[in-house]
Write an enzyme that holds these catalytic residues in place. Structure first.
Site, PDB file in Angstrom:
ATOM      1  N   GLY A 172       9.697 105.667   3.425  1.00 40.05           N
ATOM      2  CA  GLY A 172       9.118 106.945   3.066  1.00 40.05           C
ATOM      3  C   GLY A 172      10.088 108.108   3.176  1.00 40.05           C
ATOM      4  N   SER A 173       9.537 109.289   3.451  1.00 37.29           N
ATOM      5  CA  SER A 173      10.291 110.541   3.355  1.00 37.29           C
ATOM      6  C   SER A 173      11.449 110.663   4.336  1.00 37.29           C
ATOM      7  CB  SER A 173       9.334 111.719   3.548  1.00 37.29           C
ATOM      8  OG  SER A 173       8.331 111.716   2.558  1.00 37.29           O
ATOM      9  N   ALA A 174      11.541 109.770   5.302  1.00 36.60           N
ATOM     10  CA  ALA A 174      12.655 109.831   6.256  1.00 36.60           C
ATOM     11  C   ALA A 174      14.003 109.757   5.546  1.00 36.60           C
ATOM     12  CB  ALA A 174      12.543 108.715   7.286  1.00 36.60           C
TER      13      ALA A 174
END
Length: 697
Positions: free
Chosen positions: A388-390
């Site tokens: 995800g956005s990491a």
């Protein structure tokens, strides 16, 4: 007249006979003289000839310590009873010794196989075994239809369950002992029993060694783990004396002077550093006569314990990280929609040199209807997930490098309506934002539009969006420079690389840009954020810090080898780009509106980082739930934001199934672990300061 003639011939013949006898005896005496005088010494040496057989005995493996020289893996001494088989010993002699020994010691019979029982039955019942072979069988051997060796296989196949049932429990104990006796090499001590040897057994065997040829008492060892289950999957295991060298590694070790029953590292750290941890075996020269009887044993070398391994792991931090994982997993499991949640990971790394301070993983395992949390630290490098956005820091940096965006570029965060697919959008419409805000508030659309630019696409509402498929390779190559999607280089075997999608539809490029297509390991995520934290140097993760000589006292001995910091690559881009992303990550945790601000606001260690949520599909152990839509939660970060000394990655796969069941387990784990790191650091500094004050006084 004829009679007189015969009487005259008889003495002549006798004289010839006596002369022949005289010559024969003379030759014999001459030959005896030659043998005794000329070759006597040679024959005497042949009669008295001795054979020297080299014998090696095991020594304890090296210990394993953490970075502060806290013992993690040690060797526990054991009383042991051994048997050394003489080259000329017979089955009957070994059986007799086994019977005597069985009267003294208790021996576990659980490892006896059906084949062992059948072989033993044949040994005990030679006549009955002989009757298992028919005249027809023997005729087939004579006719060449069967080989002689096939008869034994026929005997084995014709032994019935009732035959085996006649072997008593006492006889099975004798068999278990003899099985160990037969398993060793000639002139090599073989462990008969080293588990639960009582003082009484040890003493009685010692007193009766003269009645037990080949039997001896000694001290053996077994691996002991100071912290029980902590890091067990990562530490690996060693083979037992009965198991010896694994079959698939036999050739590898035999050419290095190992013996088949040697204990060796089977997995991970124990296997990776086998050459270090395996000691130099004690060596003796056994001198035997021609019959194989032992005359004397001469010690050639005393042997030496294996060298000690010093890890980069801080066991205090490791224990705390595991405790935090357990507590947060248990708390999250009490919430609705967490049926598939069964694991969590946290990797803590020094971004300055790549040293792993903690690599913790916990997993729910159900066994016999009971659910418990077990160590799964290994999963941090052997399992992969969509993060995800990491990973958006890597996306922005790739956009800078490819000219898709510039520091300060402003883009409109709005839902994207592409023909044939659902709207692609952020969790809220953010309006016109720049790169820093896109990181701070975790804009999906900013990343989508960056990817579209990289793919030479032109977005038009409700129309198709053709993109250059080379953009996939461009983005993946850039991500790999940070450690995403490639092996990190850790000094352990079987590291996973993650999954790389094989479809090149345009929408998947957009998913790739927000971490929802390819999969990465928790360790790769830690390497990625460390690379950003230190200004663009991808460090090889290290778990081994030093190799030291064994110390006779507690603690570690002199240093033999220190692991040097290894830079795998330098990110090939302007430093100002990395500094720009570092600022965005600082805002995530330190400024209002940042997705991590609610948990890290006011932290005295000035954190920076990036949160992540990925829509994913379940692919865990519950097969009937395979491909169920779910959410992965992640968090990466480092501190302080200036001159970072610690970086971390948190990964919680399959955290919940529906958005309304969301919970902040990733934030809780990351905040608590980072708090604990600086708490332990301060306690250590205070302790050192106190010791210095005492020394000055």
């Amino acid at each position: 007249m004829g009679s007189n003639k015969k009487r005259k011939m008889l003495p002549g013949r006798l004289n010839i006979l006596f002369f022949v006898i005289f010559l024969t005896f003379s030759a014999m005496v001459l030959r005896l003289g030659i043998v005794q005088i000329v070759y006597g010494e040679d024959y005497k040496r042949e009669v008295d000839r001795k054979e020297e057989v080299a014998v090696s005995t095991s020594v304890p493996r090296g210990k394993i310590f953490d970075r502060n020289y806290e013992t993690i893996v040690d060797n526990q001494p054991l009383n042991a009873i051994t048997y050394t088989r003489m080259t000329g010993s017979s089955q009957e002699e070994r059986l007799d010794t086994a019977r005597k020994l069985a009267e003294i010691i208790e021996k576990d019979t659980s490892k006896i196989t059906e084949r062992d029982l059948k072989d033993y039955w044949i040994l005990l019942n030679p006549e009955a075994a002989k009757n298992k072979i028919t005249d027809e069988d023997r005729q087939k051997v004579a006719d060449g239809v069967l080989a002689e060796s096939d008869l034994y296989d026929l005997q084995l196949s014709r032994i019935t369950e009732s035959d085996l049932a006649a072997i008593s429990e006492d006889e099975k104990e004798v068999l278990a002992i003899k099985r160990e006796m037969d398993g060793g090499y000639a002139m090599t001590p073989q462990i008969i029993k080293n588990q639960d040897v009582t003082q009484e057994e040890f003493a009685i065997v010692s007193e009766n060694l003269h009645k037990l040829p080949g039997v001896d008492v000694t001290t053996d060892w077994e691996r002991s783990y100071t912290f029980n289950s902590t890091l067990r999957t990562l530490l690996g295991s060693i083979s037992s004396t009965s198991e010896g060298i694994p079959r698939e590694q036999m050739d590898k070790y035999l050419v290095r002077d190992y013996q088949r029953n040697d204990r060796v590292g089977k997995s991970y750290l124990e296997a990776q550093y086998e050459d270090v941890l395996q000691g130099e075996k004690a060596r003796a020269r056994s001198i035997t006569d021609r019959s194989g009887n032992l005359l004397e044993t001469e010690i050639v070398s005393e042997g030496k314990s294996g060298k000690d391994l010093i890890l980069t792991i801080d066991m205090q931090l490791q224990l705390e990280a595991e405790k935090i994982l357990e507590e947060e997993l248990l708390a999250a499991k009490r919430k609705r929609g967490t049926e598939l949640l069964d694991r969590a990971f946290v990797v803590v790394m020094d971004p300055r040199n790549g040293e792993l301070l903690s690599m913790a993983g916990k997993q729910f395992v159900t066994e016999d209807g009971q659910r418990e949390l077990r160590d799964f630290s290994l999963g941090a490098m052997t399992t992969s997930y969509t993060m995800g956005s990491a990973v958006k820091g890597a996306t922005v940096l790739t956009g800078f490098q490819e000219g898709a965006i510039q520091p300060g570029s402003v883009l409109l965060d709005e839902p994207l309506y592409i023909s044939g697919s659902p709207a692609k959008k952020s969790y809220q419409n953010m309006g016109r934002i720049n790169d820093l805000t896109a990181l701070k508030r975790s804009s999906n659309v900013y990343m989508f539009k960056t990817a579209i630019e990289m793919g030479n696409g032109v977005y038009k509402r409700n129309q198709s969006l053709p993109l250059d498929r080379d953009a996939f390779a461009t983005m993946r190559n850039s991500f790999s420079q940070f450690g995403l999607g490639v092996e990190t280089g850790i000094d352990l075997p079987n590291e996973a690389r993650g999954f790389q999608g094989t479809s090149y539809t345009p929408g998947l490029l957009l998913d790739l840009s927000i971490g929802q297509y390819d999969t990465y390991t928790p360790l790769q995520l830690a390497q990625y954020i460390s690379t950003i934290a230190n200004g663009g140097y991808r460090m090889k993760p290290q778990i081994m810090r030093e190799i030291r000589e064994p110390s006779p006292a507690d603690g570690a001995g002199p240093v033999i080898h220190s692991q040097e910091t290894e830079i795998l690559n330098r990110i090939d881009m302007e430093p100002k780009y990395i500094e720009r992303v570092q600022e965005g990550l600082r805002q995530v945790m330190q400024e209002s509106g940042g997705t991590g601000y609610g948990y890290f606001a006011g932290a005295g260690y000035s954190p920076a980082g990036k949160t992540g949520t990925a829509q994913a599909f379940y692919d865990g152990p519950v097969k009937e739930k395979f491909l169920t839509p779910t959410y992965n939660l992640t968090l990466v970060g480092y501190a302080p934001d200036h001159n970072p000394e610690v970086a971390f990655a948190v990964v919680v796969p399959w955290a919940y199934e529906k958005a309304q069941n969301s919970h902040p387990i990733n934030h809780m784990i990351g905040k608590r672990v980072l708090d604990k790191y600086f708490e332990l650091k301060k306690a250590s500094e205070d302790e050192e300061a106190e010791e210095e004050e005492i020394e000055e006084i």
